[in-house]
Motif scaffolding. Structure first.
Motif, short mmCIF file in Angstrom:
data_model
loop_
_atom_site.label_atom_id
_atom_site.label_comp_id
_atom_site.label_asym_id
_atom_site.label_seq_id
_atom_site.Cartn_x
_atom_site.Cartn_y
_atom_site.Cartn_z
N LYS A 1 0.82 -1.21 0.00
CA LYS A 1 0.00 0.00 0.00
C LYS A 1 0.86 1.26 0.00
CE LYS A 1 -3.86 -2.38 2.07
NZ LYS A 1 -4.66 -2.64 3.23
N PRO B 1 3.30 3.26 -2.13
CA PRO B 1 3.63 3.25 -3.57
C PRO B 1 5.10 2.98 -3.92
CG PRO B 1 2.11 5.02 -3.09
CD PRO B 1 2.51 4.42 -1.76
N LYS C 1 6.13 -0.51 -2.67
CA LYS C 1 5.48 -1.55 -3.48
C LYS C 1 6.28 -1.84 -4.74
CE LYS C 1 1.37 -2.45 -6.24
NZ LYS C 1 0.02 -2.04 -6.59
N GLN C 2 6.68 -0.79 -5.43
CA GLN C 2 7.45 -0.96 -6.66
C GLN C 2 8.80 -1.60 -6.38
OE1 GLN C 2 7.35 3.14 -7.83
NE2 GLN C 2 5.57 2.85 -9.16
#
Length: 146
Positions: free
Chosen positions: A13, A15, A18-19
């Motif tokens: 959650k 950003p 996450k990547q």
């Protein structure tokens, strides 16, 4: 061999995080239930030649020992007909601090055990026995300390 790790869904959650973790093969898991999509992801990685890292406890513990192992790793091994490889990570308990929101760089000791043959079935009793054996081997390596 690359290793794809289950990671708690909350990490996906954030950003940028996450990547970053997805680039390294992490995939989300809902920890409070049997997450079929995480199991499918693990099996897909195995089919693609990756290893799959599953933390038996599902989270860090205060002393780093496994006290309440979950059956996910054994279930994936049964479905993939793949052996389990116990790995001990000593020192991870010191990464997170109540004093800081950021993780700390700490020395870790990694010990790799011997392969444990894949379960012959998905019967709960066999998965539980295999999970306990794996947890015992990891705890024995952990007890060696740094």
């Amino acid at each position: 061999r690359p290793v794809a790790f289950m990671a708690k869904e909350e990490l996906f959650k954030v950003p940028i995080l996450k990547q970053a973790i997805a680039l390294y093969g992490a995939y989300p898991v809902k920890r409070e239930s049997a997450d079929r999509s995480a199991i499918r992801s693990a099996l897909q990685y195995l089919e693609n030649g990756w290893a799959t890292g599953v933390f038996l406890q599902g989270t860090r513990t205060v002393d780093g020992r496994i006290t309440d192992p979950k059956l996910g790793a054994a279930l994936i091994a049964a479905k993939a007909k793949a052996p389990l490889l116990p790995v001990s990570l000593w020192g991870t308990h010191a990464i997170a601090s109540k004093d800081s929101a950021l993780p700390r760089a700490v020395p870790l000791t990694v010990r790799i055990g011997n392969l444990i043959a894949a379960p012959t079935s998905s019967e709960r009793s066999e998965l539980e026995a295999l999970t306990q054996r794996c947890a015992q081997e990891i705890n024995a390596m952990h007890d060696l300390g740094r």
